[in-house]
Scaffold this motif. Structure first.
Motif, short mmCIF file in Angstrom:
data_model
loop_
_atom_site.label_atom_id
_atom_site.label_comp_id
_atom_site.label_asym_id
_atom_site.label_seq_id
_atom_site.Cartn_x
_atom_site.Cartn_y
_atom_site.Cartn_z
N GLY A 30 0.83 -1.20 0.00
CA GLY A 30 0.00 0.00 0.00
C GLY A 30 0.86 1.25 0.00
N GLU A 31 0.21 2.37 -0.14
CA GLU A 31 0.94 3.64 -0.23
C GLU A 31 1.78 3.91 1.00
OE1 GLU A 31 -1.50 7.01 -1.27
OE2 GLU A 31 -2.85 5.74 -2.45
N GLN A 32 1.34 3.43 2.17
CA GLN A 32 2.05 3.72 3.41
C GLN A 32 2.73 2.49 4.00
OE1 GLN A 32 2.63 6.77 4.25
NE2 GLN A 32 1.30 7.49 2.59
N VAL A 33 2.88 1.43 3.20
CA VAL A 33 3.60 0.23 3.64
C VAL A 33 5.06 0.36 3.20
CG1 VAL A 33 3.80 -2.28 3.42
CG2 VAL A 33 1.53 -1.20 3.49
N THR A 34 5.98 0.29 4.16
CA THR A 34 7.38 0.47 3.82
C THR A 34 7.89 -0.72 3.01
OG1 THR A 34 8.24 -0.62 5.80
CG2 THR A 34 7.74 1.75 5.97
N ALA A 35 8.99 -0.50 2.30
CA ALA A 35 9.59 -1.57 1.51
C ALA A 35 10.02 -2.71 2.42
CB ALA A 35 10.79 -1.03 0.72
N ARG A 36 10.58 -2.38 3.57
CA ARG A 36 11.04 -3.43 4.49
C ARG A 36 9.88 -4.25 5.01
NH1 ARG A 36 15.38 -1.41 8.63
NH2 ARG A 36 16.38 -1.15 6.58
N ASP A 37 8.77 -3.62 5.39
CA ASP A 37 7.59 -4.35 5.86
C ASP A 37 7.00 -5.21 4.75
OD1 ASP A 37 7.87 -3.25 8.35
OD2 ASP A 37 6.34 -1.67 8.05
N PHE A 38 7.00 -4.68 3.53
CA PHE A 38 6.47 -5.44 2.41
C PHE A 38 7.31 -6.69 2.17
CE2 PHE A 38 6.99 -6.33 -2.18
CZ PHE A 38 5.71 -6.78 -2.46
N LEU A 39 8.63 -6.53 2.16
CA LEU A 39 9.51 -7.68 1.92
C LEU A 39 9.41 -8.70 3.04
CD1 LEU A 39 12.68 -5.83 0.51
CD2 LEU A 39 10.97 -7.13 -0.78
N ARG B 292 -3.61 -15.02 -12.59
CA ARG B 292 -3.05 -16.18 -11.89
C ARG B 292 -3.17 -16.04 -10.38
NH1 ARG B 292 2.71 -17.76 -14.25
NH2 ARG B 292 2.22 -19.65 -13.02
N ILE B 293 -3.32 -14.81 -9.90
CA ILE B 293 -3.61 -14.56 -8.48
C ILE B 293 -4.66 -13.46 -8.41
CG2 ILE B 293 -1.28 -15.24 -7.72
CD1 ILE B 293 -0.61 -12.29 -7.38
N GLY B 294 -5.23 -13.29 -7.22
CA GLY B 294 -6.24 -12.25 -7.05
C GLY B 294 -5.67 -11.02 -6.36
N LYS B 295 -6.47 -9.97 -6.30
CA LYS B 295 -6.05 -8.73 -5.65
C LYS B 295 -7.26 -7.99 -5.13
CE LYS B 295 -4.73 -4.90 -7.89
NZ LYS B 295 -3.93 -3.89 -8.61
N ASP B 296 -7.17 -7.51 -3.88
CA ASP B 296 -8.22 -6.68 -3.30
C ASP B 296 -7.60 -5.35 -2.88
OD1 ASP B 296 -10.38 -8.47 -3.48
OD2 ASP B 296 -9.65 -9.56 -1.73
N THR B 297 -8.29 -4.26 -3.17
CA THR B 297 -7.81 -2.93 -2.82
C THR B 297 -8.93 -2.17 -2.14
OG1 THR B 297 -6.34 -2.91 -4.75
CG2 THR B 297 -6.80 -0.80 -3.72
N ASP B 298 -8.61 -1.56 -1.00
CA ASP B 298 -9.62 -0.77 -0.31
C ASP B 298 -9.29 0.73 -0.30
OD1 ASP B 298 -7.58 -0.52 1.48
OD2 ASP B 298 -8.55 -1.56 3.14
N GLY B 299 -8.34 1.12 -1.11
CA GLY B 299 -7.96 2.54 -1.20
C GLY B 299 -6.68 2.86 -0.47
N THR B 300 -6.41 2.15 0.63
CA THR B 300 -5.17 2.40 1.38
C THR B 300 -4.28 1.18 1.41
OG1 THR B 300 -6.27 1.78 3.46
CG2 THR B 300 -6.28 4.12 2.87
N GLU B 301 -4.87 -0.01 1.30
CA GLU B 301 -4.11 -1.24 1.35
C GLU B 301 -4.48 -2.13 0.17
OE1 GLU B 301 -2.84 -4.58 4.66
OE2 GLU B 301 -4.92 -3.89 4.61
N THR B 302 -3.47 -2.78 -0.38
CA THR B 302 -3.67 -3.73 -1.48
C THR B 302 -3.19 -5.10 -1.00
OG1 THR B 302 -3.38 -2.06 -3.19
CG2 THR B 302 -3.00 -4.34 -3.83
N VAL B 303 -4.03 -6.11 -1.18
CA VAL B 303 -3.70 -7.47 -0.74
C VAL B 303 -3.77 -8.41 -1.92
CG1 VAL B 303 -4.31 -9.37 0.79
CG2 VAL B 303 -4.62 -7.02 1.57
N TYR B 304 -2.63 -9.06 -2.22
CA TYR B 304 -2.60 -10.09 -3.25
C TYR B 304 -2.86 -11.43 -2.55
CZ TYR B 304 -0.35 -6.63 -6.25
OH TYR B 304 -0.07 -5.50 -6.99
N GLY B 305 -3.76 -12.24 -3.13
CA GLY B 305 -4.08 -13.51 -2.49
C GLY B 305 -4.90 -14.39 -3.41
#
Length: 470
Positions: A405-414, A457-470
């Motif tokens: 998401g826009e406010q998720v740091t690279a380190r947290d994402f990884l 091949r995978i799904g994605k949900d977005t609520d405006g602030t967070e994006t979740v691939y699953g």
């Protein structure tokens, strides 16, 4: 009037009088001869006379070079954001770095060749003691944005009431206040958006460009002006806002059509060169923006008569860089690096820079989002072709979710990526776009995930602030 200075200028020559100038061996060349000889000298030496221009080397540049060698005035025709103004400004580099003028001359007259009655008289009186000063080539280029309220006085000149009040009679040529074109004597004057000039103003330019006369309120001054007139115009202006009148078009020796970059590499180079980026933007994201811009230029939903300016992609790059810096500042990241998630922030900002066809009202964001996804998919195919992402797909199918998401740091994402055993897939993904830092690697993995999502091949949900691939 605007002048543009060059960097790295050298010291002006030492001659300060006409006598010293003659002793130095200085030779007078006409403006067109100066441009021609300097251009040919650069070409013979293998130098690029047009630094910072991309995509014109086989089309526009050869035409412009031939026009300058022929000594023609030039008008550039092209849609907005095709680099017409930048191209005109590079002409400065073809002028001599320093040129002598009579000190105090309003028109920058050459000491060997004064053209106004006043300075002819003074030059005859003072002889070799005539004062000389030097002007840098940046001062010999003047630029005017044509607007409907531009007057004949602005471009050509008018009677100066203050000079009349000083006691001169109206028939005295010295009562004239000269406009931009005469003041550009021995230089280049560029007029942007030429069709915006009222037709009567364009008529006033006819004699200047052909006979080099100055006609002001009944005065006719035979001034052998040595000036190169260059102009830019949007072809659509001929029917919408205005037009270049036929006699004026006839006086331009060359009419050259510009275009948008054809090669993807040229589009990326323009973005990288012109964008003022406040954070790192990986080349892969610039490629997405370049492809996005190209898609818009081919879309039937976009009004192609108005064009899709290079400024569109430039503003997009600046926006996603700002999004990265915003995240880094709020979340305390050590470095600000743009990622795929930042691309979505650009869509709303950029929609106002595009003219859509009638009937597409209300679908602007939908169209932009679709074309952005198309650009993303093409970029993923280009960089990850042949790379097996099956392990990542299997992890998702087994229940793993990946949040960004826009406010998720690279380190947290990884840190939230699923563990793939001893596989080096993440390293392989990073290597495909030369990623090394956490921010760059996060960008690479997001690009791969988005590619998997677009390939269904995978799904994605977005609520405006967070994006979740699953």
């Amino acid at each position: 009037m605007t002048t543009y200075a060059a960097e790295g200028q050298t010291e002006a020559p030492a001659a300060r009088t006409l006598g010293q100038l003659r002793e130095s061996g200085h030779q007078l060349r006409s403006l067109r001869t100066e441009l021609r000889e300097n251009l040919l000298a650069k070409l013979r030496a293998g130098e690029d006379p047009w630094p910072g221009l991309h995509g014109f080397s086989d089309t526009v540049v050869p035409q412009l070079e031939r026009a300058l060698i022929a000594g023609h005035d030039v008008v550039l025709l092209g849609e907005r954001g095709q680099g017409k103004t930048r191209l005109l400004r590079t002409l400065v580099g073809l002028l001599d770095e320093w040129s002598p003028v009579i000190a105090g001359s309003e028109l920058g007259e050459h000491p060997y060749d004064p053209i106004t009655p006043q300075w002819r008289r003074i030059a005859a009186e003072q002889g070799d003691e005539l004062a000389v000063e030097w002007v840098h080539r940046s001062e010999r280029y003047a630029e005017k944005l044509a607007t409907p309220d531009t007057s004949v006085a602005d471009l050509i000149g008018d009677v100066d009431p203050m000079k009349v009040a000083e006691g001169r009679h109206l028939g005295d040529p010295e009562t004239i206040h000269f406009g931009l074109i005469p003041r550009s004597h021995r230089g280049i004057v560029a007029i942007n958006e030429l069709p915006d000039l009222a037709e009567r103003i364009q008529v006033a330019m006819l004699n200047v460009m052909e006979e080099r006369d100055i006609q002001i309120r009944g005065y006719v001054l035979r001034l052998p002006l040595d000036v190169l007139v260059v102009a830019s115009a949007n072809p659509e202006d001929y029917t919408n806002r205005g037009r270049i009148i036929t006699p004026l078009k006839d006086r331009f020796g060359a009419e050259i059509r510009t275009h948008y970059p054809v090669a993807l590499a040229d589009e990326i180079a323009v973005i990288r060169q012109e964008a003022q980026l406040v954070a790192e933007v990986p080349d892969a994201l610039l490629e997405v923006l370049a492809r996005f811009t190209g898609n818009l230029r081919e879309s039937a939903a976009v009004d192609q008569r108005s064009g899709v300016s290079a400024r569109f992609a430039i503003a997009g790059a600046e926006t996603i860089a700002a999004s990265a810096l915003h995240r880094a500042s709020r979340q305390g990241e050590d470095e600000a690096v743009a990622r795929v998630v930042d691309l979505e922030t650009a869509v709303e900002v950029l929609r106002g820079k595009i003219e859509f066809e009638t009937g597409e009202e209300g679908r602007e964001v939908e169209i932009l989002t679709h074309l952005l996804r198309t650009a993303l998919a093409a970029t993923v195919r280009e960089h990850f072709r042949g790379l097996d992402l099956g392990l990542l797909v299997e992890a998702v199918e087994e229940g793993a979710t990946i949040s960004t998401g826009e406010q998720v740091t690279a380190r947290d994402f990884l840190a939230g990526l699923p563990v793939l055993g001893e596989s080096e897939l993440y390293d392989d993904i990073a290597a495909r776009i030369d990623a090394s830092t956490d921010g760059e690697i996060a960008c690479a993995v997001e690009l791969a995930l988005e590619g998997l999502y677009l390939a269904r091949r995978i799904g994605k949900d977005t609520d405006g602030t967070e994006t979740v691939y699953g």
